[in-house]
Design a protein around this motif. Structure first.
Motif: not given
Length: 238
Positions: A74-90
């Motif tokens: 489903d993802w590849q049939d549409a735009r190949i959107r990617k979102v990067v988020r950050r995390a630390r610790g818990a």
């Protein structure tokens, strides 16, 4: 350009943008671990993000009857959107508890997750911040190995580290789609070696016009629509 076999997935490098705009939109979540005391170097994070995308695409769960296959299709049939988020610790520990794959670089740690609907993020990931991924290289990266794949970043566009990580992932994915099955297997078995480097300004026009896969950004964040951000220079595609 390689013609050994037709890629399993049609490459958007060779399709009209409008075809993919009409499909339901999905996004590939990537979470980078950024601890206050020990953030990763920028280039290491970019290279690890690109490898994380490739590791997911090559995973058995992402193809055929695998548990992630429908979401990936489903993802590849549409735009190949990617979102990067950050995390630390818990935050990072909660992200690690969700289905996905953690990929490590020299110091960078990135967890990639199966695609989700654009407005359907898991609660644990939806809470994470997109901003704050401005990373630096403590020293200039070494010259790229010309015998290995290189993802050339545009010397003309300034991007945050998070945006650049997503763009590097796009470039790696376009290269993957253009390879034959045998070339994909060889890259996977070698551990997906690659470099991410900023192209010399004098070489950028040649790279973008040389027939290699080029990432043209949709313009949702940071850069103008249709901006060329990355050229995927895989030796098999030269």
């Amino acid at each position: 350009m390689n013609n050994d076999s037709t890629p399993v997935t049609e490459s958007p490098f060779r399709s009209e943008p409008g075809e993919r705009d009409l499909a339901p939109q999905f996004v590939l979540p990537l979470v980078v671990r950024i601890e206050r005391a020990a953030p990763p170097a920028r280039t290491d994070a970019l290279e690890t993000a690109a490898r994380a995308v490739l590791v997911l695409l090559a995973d058995a769960r992402a193809s055929g009857e695998g548990e992630w296959a429908e979401a990936v299709r489903d993802w590849q049939d549409a735009r190949i959107r990617k979102v990067v988020r950050r995390a630390r610790g818990a935050e990072w520990r909660r992200a690690e508890a969700l289905p996905g794959i953690t990929v490590t670089g020299r110091d960078a740690e990135i967890r990639v997750f199966p695609p989700v609907p654009l407005d359907g993020w898991p609660r644990e990931l939806a809470k994470l911040q997109v901003s704050g991924t401005d990373l630096d290289d403590p020293e200039p990266p070494a010259a790229a190995d010309p015998a290995a794949p290189v993802l050339w970043m545009s010397p003309e566009v300034a991007m945050s580290a998070g945006k650049a990580m997503a763009q590097a992932g796009h470039g790696a994915q376009l290269a993957w789609w253009e390879l034959s099955d045998a070339e994909r297997a060889a890259w996977r078995d070698a551990g997906f070696p690659l470099s991410v480097r900023t192209a010399p300004p004098a070489d950028w026009t040649r790279l973008t016009a040389g027939g290699l896969p080029v990432v043209r950004d949709a313009g949702f964040t940071e850069v103008a629509p249709d901006t060329c951000t990355v050229v995927a220079d895989h030796p098999a595609l030269r």
